[in-house]
Every structure is written in C-alpha cells, then in structure tokens.
Enzyme design. Structure first.
Site, PDB file in Angstrom:
ATOM      1  N   HIS A  92       0.853  -1.178   0.000  1.00  0.00           N
ATOM      2  CA  HIS A  92       0.000   0.000   0.000  1.00  0.00           C
ATOM      3  C   HIS A  92       0.895   1.236   0.000  1.00  0.00           C
ATOM      4  CE1 HIS A  92      -3.769   2.052   0.311  1.00  0.00           C
ATOM      5  NE2 HIS A  92      -3.055   2.968   0.934  1.00  0.00           N
ATOM      6  N   TYR A 137      -6.920 -10.403   7.740  1.00  0.00           N
ATOM      7  CA  TYR A 137      -8.008  -9.613   7.159  1.00  0.00           C
ATOM      8  C   TYR A 137      -9.296 -10.449   7.076  1.00  0.00           C
ATOM      9  CZ  TYR A 137      -4.670  -5.922   5.927  1.00  0.00           C
ATOM     10  OH  TYR A 137      -3.750  -4.907   5.981  1.00  0.00           O
ATOM     11  N   ARG A 153      -4.037 -15.421  -1.647  1.00  0.00           N
ATOM     12  CA  ARG A 153      -3.008 -15.265  -0.607  1.00  0.00           C
ATOM     13  C   ARG A 153      -3.495 -15.972   0.652  1.00  0.00           C
ATOM     14  NH1 ARG A 153       0.055 -10.188   0.617  1.00  0.00           N
ATOM     15  NH2 ARG A 153       1.527 -10.825   2.225  1.00  0.00           N
ATOM     16  N   HIS A 204      -1.744  -9.205  11.305  1.00  0.00           N
ATOM     17  CA  HIS A 204      -1.189  -7.898  11.676  1.00  0.00           C
ATOM     18  C   HIS A 204      -1.136  -7.708  13.187  1.00  0.00           C
ATOM     19  CE1 HIS A 204      -0.329  -6.527   7.800  1.00  0.00           C
ATOM     20  NE2 HIS A 204      -1.565  -6.325   7.390  1.00  0.00           N
ATOM     21  N   GLN A 214      11.294   2.520   7.249  1.00  0.00           N
ATOM     22  CA  GLN A 214      11.255   3.936   7.610  1.00  0.00           C
ATOM     23  C   GLN A 214      10.532   4.826   6.605  1.00  0.00           C
ATOM     24  OE1 GLN A 214      15.518   3.527   9.462  1.00  0.00           O
ATOM     25  NE2 GLN A 214      14.960   5.664   9.472  1.00  0.00           N
ATOM     26  N   VAL A 244      39.862  17.924   4.943  1.00  0.00           N
ATOM     27  CA  VAL A 244      39.946  19.092   4.072  1.00  0.00           C
ATOM     28  C   VAL A 244      39.672  20.383   4.830  1.00  0.00           C
ATOM     29  CG1 VAL A 244      39.484  18.078   1.805  1.00  0.00           C
ATOM     30  CG2 VAL A 244      37.576  18.688   3.281  1.00  0.00           C
ATOM     31  N   LEU A 262      17.663  13.425  12.757  1.00  0.00           N
ATOM     32  CA  LEU A 262      18.406  13.021  11.567  1.00  0.00           C
ATOM     33  C   LEU A 262      18.297  11.509  11.414  1.00  0.00           C
ATOM     34  CD1 LEU A 262      20.651  13.305   9.372  1.00  0.00           C
ATOM     35  CD2 LEU A 262      22.277  12.874  11.209  1.00  0.00           C
TER      36      LEU A 262
HETATM   37  P1  NAP Z   1      17.515  11.116  19.555  1.00  0.00           P
HETATM   38  O1  NAP Z   1      16.696  10.027  19.031  1.00  0.00           O
HETATM   39  O2  NAP Z   1      17.087  12.513  19.375  1.00  0.00           O
HETATM   40  O3  NAP Z   1      17.694  10.839  21.120  1.00  0.00           O
HETATM   41  C1  NAP Z   1      18.478  11.612  21.928  1.00  0.00           C
HETATM   42  C2  NAP Z   1      18.324  11.141  23.368  1.00  0.00           C
HETATM   43  O4  NAP Z   1      19.148  11.942  24.179  1.00  0.00           O
HETATM   44  C3  NAP Z   1      16.933  11.249  23.882  1.00  0.00           C
HETATM   45  O5  NAP Z   1      16.632  10.090  24.619  1.00  0.00           O
HETATM   46  C4  NAP Z   1      16.966  12.482  24.772  1.00  0.00           C
HETATM   47  O6  NAP Z   1      16.037  12.237  25.787  1.00  0.00           O
HETATM   48  C5  NAP Z   1      18.408  12.523  25.243  1.00  0.00           C
HETATM   49  N1  NAP Z   1      18.940  13.860  25.459  1.00  0.00           N
HETATM   50  C6  NAP Z   1      18.772  14.961  24.694  1.00  0.00           C
HETATM   51  N2  NAP Z   1      19.457  15.990  25.204  1.00  0.00           N
HETATM   52  C7  NAP Z   1      20.063  15.560  26.314  1.00  0.00           C
HETATM   53  C8  NAP Z   1      20.906  16.161  27.269  1.00  0.00           C
HETATM   54  N3  NAP Z   1      21.263  17.438  27.184  1.00  0.00           N
HETATM   55  N4  NAP Z   1      21.343  15.413  28.291  1.00  0.00           N
HETATM   56  C9  NAP Z   1      20.989  14.122  28.398  1.00  0.00           C
HETATM   57  N5  NAP Z   1      20.196  13.499  27.533  1.00  0.00           N
HETATM   58  C10 NAP Z   1      19.741  14.209  26.490  1.00  0.00           C
HETATM   59  O7  NAP Z   1      18.974  11.052  19.004  1.00  0.00           O
HETATM   60  P2  NAP Z   1      19.955   9.835  18.806  1.00  0.00           P
HETATM   61  O8  NAP Z   1      19.621   8.697  19.676  1.00  0.00           O
HETATM   62  O9  NAP Z   1      21.295  10.442  18.903  1.00  0.00           O
HETATM   63  O10 NAP Z   1      19.687   9.414  17.328  1.00  0.00           O
HETATM   64  C11 NAP Z   1      19.991  10.321  16.290  1.00  0.00           C
HETATM   65  C12 NAP Z   1      19.071  10.112  15.148  1.00  0.00           C
HETATM   66  O11 NAP Z   1      19.322   8.894  14.509  1.00  0.00           O
HETATM   67  C13 NAP Z   1      17.635  10.104  15.619  1.00  0.00           C
HETATM   68  O12 NAP Z   1      16.844  10.881  14.784  1.00  0.00           O
HETATM   69  C14 NAP Z   1      17.274   8.700  15.524  1.00  0.00           C
HETATM   70  O13 NAP Z   1      15.893   8.534  15.199  1.00  0.00           O
HETATM   71  C15 NAP Z   1      18.168   8.180  14.403  1.00  0.00           C
HETATM   72  N6  NAP Z   1      18.374   6.767  14.619  1.00  0.00           N
HETATM   73  C16 NAP Z   1      17.371   5.965  14.295  1.00  0.00           C
HETATM   74  C17 NAP Z   1      17.496   4.658  14.554  1.00  0.00           C
HETATM   75  C18 NAP Z   1      16.374   3.742  14.192  1.00  0.00           C
HETATM   76  O14 NAP Z   1      16.314   2.655  14.667  1.00  0.00           O
HETATM   77  N7  NAP Z   1      15.446   4.135  13.342  1.00  0.00           N
HETATM   78  C19 NAP Z   1      18.619   4.154  15.148  1.00  0.00           C
HETATM   79  C20 NAP Z   1      19.654   4.997  15.475  1.00  0.00           C
HETATM   80  C21 NAP Z   1      19.490   6.341  15.213  1.00  0.00           C
HETATM   81  P3  NAP Z   1      15.699  13.235  26.978  1.00  0.00           P
HETATM   82  O15 NAP Z   1      15.842  14.604  26.413  1.00  0.00           O
HETATM   83  O16 NAP Z   1      14.303  12.855  27.381  1.00  0.00           O
HETATM   84  O17 NAP Z   1      16.674  12.894  28.029  1.00  0.00           O
HETATM   85 FE1  SF4 Z   2      11.159   0.345   2.908  1.00  0.00          FE
HETATM   86 FE2  SF4 Z   2      13.554   0.631   4.050  1.00  0.00          FE
HETATM   87 FE3  SF4 Z   2      13.172  -1.276   2.201  1.00  0.00          FE
HETATM   88 FE4  SF4 Z   2      13.214   1.224   1.474  1.00  0.00          FE
HETATM   89  S1  SF4 Z   2      14.909   0.126   2.376  1.00  0.00           S
HETATM   90  S2  SF4 Z   2      11.723  -0.295   0.866  1.00  0.00           S
HETATM   91  S3  SF4 Z   2      12.271   2.231   3.220  1.00  0.00           S
HETATM   92  S4  SF4 Z   2      12.177  -1.146   4.162  1.00  0.00           S
END
Ligand code: NAP
Ligand code: SF4
Length: 675
Positions: free
Chosen positions: A28, A167, A215, A253, A340, A449, A659
């Site tokens: 979907h 479903y 299916r 699901h 994602q 750089v 990010l």
């Molecule tokens: P994040 O997801 O924004 O988490 C940052 C963590 O640090 C939060 O738990 C926050 O919680 C804490 N924090 C923020 N400021 C703080 C401070 N001054 N002192 C202490 N704790 C603080 O960032 P991230 O874990 O660095 O990840 C970076 C990005 O990569 C994110 O957008 C994340 O979604 C992505 N990522 C995604 C995946 C995934 O599985 N999809 C895996 C890895 C990374 P509190 O402020 O409540 O303490």
């Molecule tokens: Fe979906 Fe991630 Fe596969 Fe792209 S790489 S199709 S976002 S699961």
C-alpha cells in the site's frame, strides 16, 4: 549462463506465461489515493520496464465497509475503471503483467462501518465490527466478485484475493475471530466456505484466461490460529475452486512476532511455504525477507516454492530483475527492511517511498536528468547524505570529488551495522561503494579538508554530519564513561552493569548491542525462532511455540534512561518501535523515563526525579554510556562562509534533530538532481 537459473525461468500458467519467477508483492503506497494516475502508472511501468514477472497492486477495497480506512481506493465506478486502465495500459506497453489485489479488511478496517464474521474488536482498530448476517455475507462475496470483474475490465491480467494477514477472509477461518454457529462458522468445512465461495464465484465470473492468486495464511502467529492440516486442506480446496496461484501470507497484523523487519533473518519463513509443496499442483509463491537475487535463487533451488514474492525490494530498486539478468546484482539498491520510508509512511498517512531510493513513488517528481553543463563538485563527508549527492551528481555527468577524513565510506552507517539485527547496513555500505565506483566519483579518504582546499570547485557540498551532544553531567570525564562512538566504532571494553544515558534511536541501538554477544539471532534462523517463540504450525495451531519466547540470557545488565517522562522508545519507527522495545524487554533491560542526571562516580550514575530533584539514588554501573543526541558539525561550513565561499549544507550538518539516513539520502539526492 545466468547465476539465477531458477529465479529467471519462465512460469507457464496455461493461458499465459510469466517471464520469470519474481512477483512484486502488494504494497500500500498511497499512490492510488492521490488520483494522479500518470504518477501511479509511472510507478508500476518503471517496475515493468525493470523486468519483474508479475506485479500486484496495493489492496483495493471491494466496497466501502471493507476499505482499510474510510476513502480507501477501489474500483467503484466507470471512472475508476478508466483510471486504472491508464495504469494497466502503461504496464502492458512496457511488456509487464499486473494483477489487482482485492483487500477486504473486515475487523481491521479503521472505520465505524466495518464488518466481520463475529463482533469481536481487533486489538489494532478502535472500531468494533458489525456481525454480518447471511445476506451481509452474500453481499461481501458479490462485491469481491464484482471487483474482480471490474479489474478485468480495467485491463488487469488478474487479481490477488487477500486471504491472509488477519483480514476479512482470514477472520472466517479461525475460531479466535469466528464464533458463528451457522453454515459460515463452527466446523472447519464451514469456516473455509467463505474463501472457497469467493474463489469459485470469481473464477466463474472472470473466465479461465485470467490469473487468480489466492493469498493464504500459512502461519497465523496468533493463539488458536489455523493448524497446518487446515492450511493444506484449504489450499487444496482453493485450487479446486479455480485459483491459478497460491501466495504465502505470514502472520496476522496483530501478531507480536516480527515478520518483515530488518532483524528478521532473510527468507525466515520459506520453510513454512515448503511444507505446502507437493500438496497442490498449482504454483506456490513464498515471501518475507527475500531481498537479493541470490536469496531468491536459493529459496527456489531448495524447492521451497515455485516463485518468490518481494515487495519492498522493488521500492529500493525498480530494476532489480533487469540487473539480475544482466549479471549486475551488486548494483541493485538493497532494501534494508527498515520500514522507515515505506510502511512507517503508510501508517502515518503519507505516501510511501524508500530510504535507499527517494525516487520510489516520486518517479514523476524527482527526475534525474543529464546535467546541461558539466561542473566540478566537491562533496565533504561520505555518510549517506554525501554519498547520495556524490553518486547522483556524477551520474548526471558532473566531475565529483568526495572527501572524508575517515578511511572508509559510510559515516554513521558503519556504526549502525554493528548492532545485532541491523546487519543489512553492511550491504548498504557495500552498495554505496559499488555505486561510487560505477558513477566515476573521485574518492579521497583519510583526508581532513580545509576551506582553502575547496575554493576551486564550481559547487561545494558540506555533509560533515554530526558530533555527539555533551550532556554535561558531573563526573562524565571518569574512565567508566564512554560515548556511543567509543562503544560502536572503537569497540572499547564495557562492564557487565551498564547505564545508557539517552533512549533515542542510538540509545536503543547501543542497548541492543550490549545485551548480545556472539552470533546475532538475525544470522541464525533457529536461534531467532527460539528467541521470538516461533514454532511449527504442524505442531501448534498458528505456529506459536508452546513454551513462548526463549531469548538467550543477556550479555549485560542494562538500564536505559531518559529525562522525558514519556515511555522510552515512544518516538522510534511507527512499525518497528514495538519490536525494539519488546527485544530489549526480553533481555531484561530496564527502561526508565522522567529522571534528572545528578552525577557520575565509580559506583554508577546518580539520578533524581521531578522538578524538585527528589529521591536521589545511584543506579549502580560499571560503565555509563552517553547517547544524549547529536549536534550539527558545521565547522567547515562556517569556515567557508567566513571566506565567502558559497556551499550547500545537507544531512546532519544541516539539521541534527531527528536526523536519519532517510532524510540524509533524500536531501542529498534532491540537491544533486538540481546541481
Ligand atoms: P535522539 O533520538 O534525538 O535521542 C536523543 C536522546 O538523548 C533522547 O533520549 C533524549 O532524551 C536525550 N537527550 C537529549 N538531550 C540531552 C541532554 N542534554 N542530556 C541528556 N540526555 C539528552 O537522538 P539519537 O539517539 O542520537 O539518534 C539520532 C538520530 O538517529 C535520531 O533521529 C534517531 O531517530 C536516528 N536513529 C534511528 C534509529 C532507528 O532505529 N530508526 C537508530 C539509530 C538512530 P531526553 O531529552 O528525554 O533525556
Ligand atoms: Fe522500505 Fe527501508 Fe526497504 Fe526502502 S529500504 S523499501 S524504506 S524497508
């Protein structure tokens, strides 16, 4: 001689022949709801040009009450038929074949008009369904048959009748959701009457020269699901009723076992389909976590099925099959099963795309054309943002130099790939490496750089990423304190009792890394099945192991902390967050929200609660790991600005908050399309 003799062999269906054994499974995407039929047509036509044997559309509702949500697309009018004809014509011009999926959601429908065999609310929809009477059931069958007739009129080569994933049709099959005592409930003969009648009447209505895929749920992964004897009995009856092909469905699901996420081993459920082989004489398709031609070939060579279904891999690369035929499999953009940009988007009401390929579903909008004038382009930072910019710009004809101070490309992807359950990131970095070479990007690694080095280029792109945020906790300079980079990149020793500061994406990843040791269950199917409690559907109805999940003991005792009072992990991916939370829970990770960080000493981390910093207590730990988020690294961008050199800043260097590789790749590709 091809490396994939089974995968690329034609499949004779009697009235028509598929050119290979690859099905693009139903997804979907939300495209049909845009009503931009040129855009829908281009999405499917691109995959048809890419050589796939047969495609199935996203689920089309047979009527209003069966739509997954109010307003879900379907073939309800002559205008709808004419619109879908735009799609099928474009696919046929590209020498492709396409079937339309008919999806009746039953009690999974997110709307007050939903209907089901019995009035039992599902755990994933707030709306209790209305129990159908005899007339109501006849109406549902008639509507599904009419949808198939309309699909034929719209030029589709066939239909797929969605009988799995919990479903509507699936809901009739098991007593868990079917409590009826009339001819549609009770005995299995009665419970399977609905799918058989649907297939029989559909075949009568559409004639013999039209594909009907059914299916069928082969392992429900819910309590009191179908037994495998019932699965076989149903499959035989479905064949008799006139189906052309049986496709595999895995898990309802509402199941609490992951079935398609990246931590699920590749081809994790093909053994289930294999159990059906030999019981029916029509072709059988297997699916779930098949994402390379090698895996598809192996599955077919092992006799697990006659054909393989891949869905998300066709978002990642429309030319998957073409590249396999040409012996260029290493250039296929890999689906890393992250959800994602595809499923997470679907569940947020956004149009699907792909983390690896931002052009997916945006084919008519994000067009990559040869550049009008060749420019010299410097890209600094070989993480996902810089890599996508460099590759796309070079593909357009620019002369691109990509710099990184590291001696390898990949940036943060190199940390992600260390996390058990994220092994697909290895393939992503390898693919970037192949594409950098193929596109002719000049790679300068191990080189720091400066602004001076960048003055002679026509375009400068800064993708220098992020630096860890300093949480400024007293005592954090002690040698029992590490950053996530120390743990994931430098593999510094970590003690047995660990406190992780920060429960964002990286905090969860670090916790997952620390509770595992030895082989990742994602690399060992039997271990993974044990960990999640997947049993044999021939022994337990539904295929849940009677002993439940049996994870290995955790390698460390981990406590995961955040300051926000909300449930830790709440902001993780919509369709994968529950898996991360469940995985850590199974490993005994304690997750605590709403704390203040007071200080760190040799005993561990002292925390308090509330604005008045009450109840100070020390969480004992040998090691404290800081995962407190990230900040943009703009040092080079600022230096360039000072010198008056214009530059584009992208990825984490642009915005560090939230990010992820999806945003980085999307931003990099879109910038390069315009350079
Ligand atoms: P994040 O997801 O924004 O988490 C940052 C963590 O640090 C939060 O738990 C926050 O919680 C804490 N924090 C923020 N400021 C703080 C401070 N001054 N002192 C202490 N704790 C603080 O960032 P991230 O874990 O660095 O990840 C970076 C990005 O990569 C994110 O957008 C994340 O979604 C992505 N990522 C995604 C995946 C995934 O599985 N999809 C895996 C890895 C990374 P509190 O402020 O409540 O303490
Ligand atoms: Fe979906 Fe991630 Fe596969 Fe792209 S790489 S199709 S976002 S699961």
């Amino acid at each position: 001689m091809t490396q994939y003799p089974n995968l690329l062999a034609p499949l004779d269906l009697g009235h028509s022949t598929l050119k290979n054994r690859v099905l693009m499974g139903s997804m979907h995407t939300g495209l049909e709801e845009t009503k931009d039929w040129n855009r829908v047509a281009e999405f499917y036509a691109a995959r048809a040009r890419g050589g796939v044997g047969l495609m199935v559309t996203g689920g089309m509702a047979p009527n209003r009450e069966g739509g997954v949500f109010p307003g879900a697309a379907g073939l309800f009018s002559d205008e709808d038929i004419a619109n879908h004809k735009i799609v099928t014509d474009r696919v046929h011009e590209a020498d492709g074949k396409i079937a339309m999926q008919i999806l009746h959601a039953g009690r999974y429908a997110y709307g007050p008009e939903c209907v089901a065999p019995s009035s039992i609310k599902s755990p994933i929809s707030p709306f209790p369904p209305k129990e159908l009477d005899e007339e109501g059931i006849e109406k549902q069958i008639a509507d599904i048959v009419t949808a198939a007739e309309r699909a034929r009129e719209a030029g589709y080569d066939g239909v797929e009748i969605m009988g799995s994933e919990g479903y509507f049709i699936n809901q009739f099959l098991v007593q868990h959701t079917n409590k009826r005592e009339d001819r549609w409930g009770g005995s299995y003969e009665n419970r399977m009457r609905l799918p058989i009648e649907i297939v029989r009447r559909t075949r009568e209505a559409v004639g013999q020269d039209f594909i009907i895929i059914y299916r069928l749920s082969m392992i429900d992964l819910v309590p009191n699901g179908s037994t495998f004897d019932e699965v076989i009995q149903l499959a035989k009856e479905i064949e008799k009723a006139g189906a052309t092909i049986i496709n595999t469905g895995i898990g309802w699901h509402e199941a609490r076992i992951p079935t398609i996420a990246t931590s699920v081993p590749r081809a994790a459920f093909t053994w289930v389909t294999k159990k059906l082989m030999g019981h029916v004489s029509i072709p059988v398709i297997t699916s779930n976590r098949i994402n390379t031609p090698e895996v598809g070939e192996e599955v077919l060579a092992e006799g697990c099925a006659d054909m393989v279904s891949m869905a998300r891999p066709f978002l990642a690369d429309a030319e998957f099959v073409k590249k396999a035929i040409e012996g260029r499999a290493e250039t296929i953009a890999p689906c890393i099963a992250c959800n994602q940009a595809c499923l997470d988007h679907t569940f947020s009401g956004k149009i699907s795309s792909c983390l690896v390929n931002p052009r997916a579903c945006f084919e008519t909008e994000l067009v990559i054309e040869p550049a009008q004038a060749t420019k010299t382009v410097a890209v600094v930072g070989a993480g996902p943002a810089g890599l996508s910019t460099a590759i796309t710009a070079a593909q357009r004809g620019h002369k691109v130099t990509l710099f990184d101070r590291d001696t390898q490309i990949g940036g943060q992807l190199n940390m992600a790939k260390q996390v058990p359950g994220k092994e697909e990131f290895f393939g992503l970095v390898d693919w970037f490496e192949v594409m950098v070479k193929e596109a002719g990007v000049t790679l300068k690694l191990g080189l720091e750089v400066t602004a001076e080095d960048l003055t002679g280029f026509d375009e400068v792109v800064i993708a220098t990423g992020v630096v860890p945020r300093d949480p400024e906790i007293s005592g954090q300079d002690g040698n029992n304190v590490l950053s996530y980079i120390d743990v994931l990149r430098h593999k510094k020793p970590v003690g047995k009792r660990v406190v992780v500061v920060g429960a964002g994406g990286i905090g969860f990843d670090v916790a997952e890394f620390l509770v595992h040791e030895g082989e990742s269950p994602t690399e060992n199917l039997e271990e993974w099945k044990e960990e999640w409690g997947v049993g044999d559907p021939a022994k337990t109805p539904g295929g849940l192991a009677p002993e439940g999940p049996q994870p290995d003991a955790p390698a460390r005792q981990v406590t995961l902390l955040q300051r926000k009072a909300e449930r830790p992990g709440k902001r993780l991916g919509k369709t994968t967050g529950w898996i991360h939370r469940a995985a850590l829970k199974m490993k005994g990770v304690e997750m605590i929200g709403g704390v203040n960080y007071e200080s760190i000493d040799n005993a561990g981390l002292m925390v308090s609660t509330g604005e008045t910093r009450e109840n100070p207590r020390t969480i004992e730990a040998d090691t404290v790991v800081l995962c407190a988020g990230q900040l943009s690294d703009r040092s080079l961008a600022d230096a360039l600005e000072e010198k008056g050199v214009a530059c584009h800043v992208i990825g984490g260097a642009d915005v560090a908050a939230e990010l992820d590789a999806k945003r980085a790749i999307d931003q990099g590709t879109r910038l390069a399309a315009k350079l």
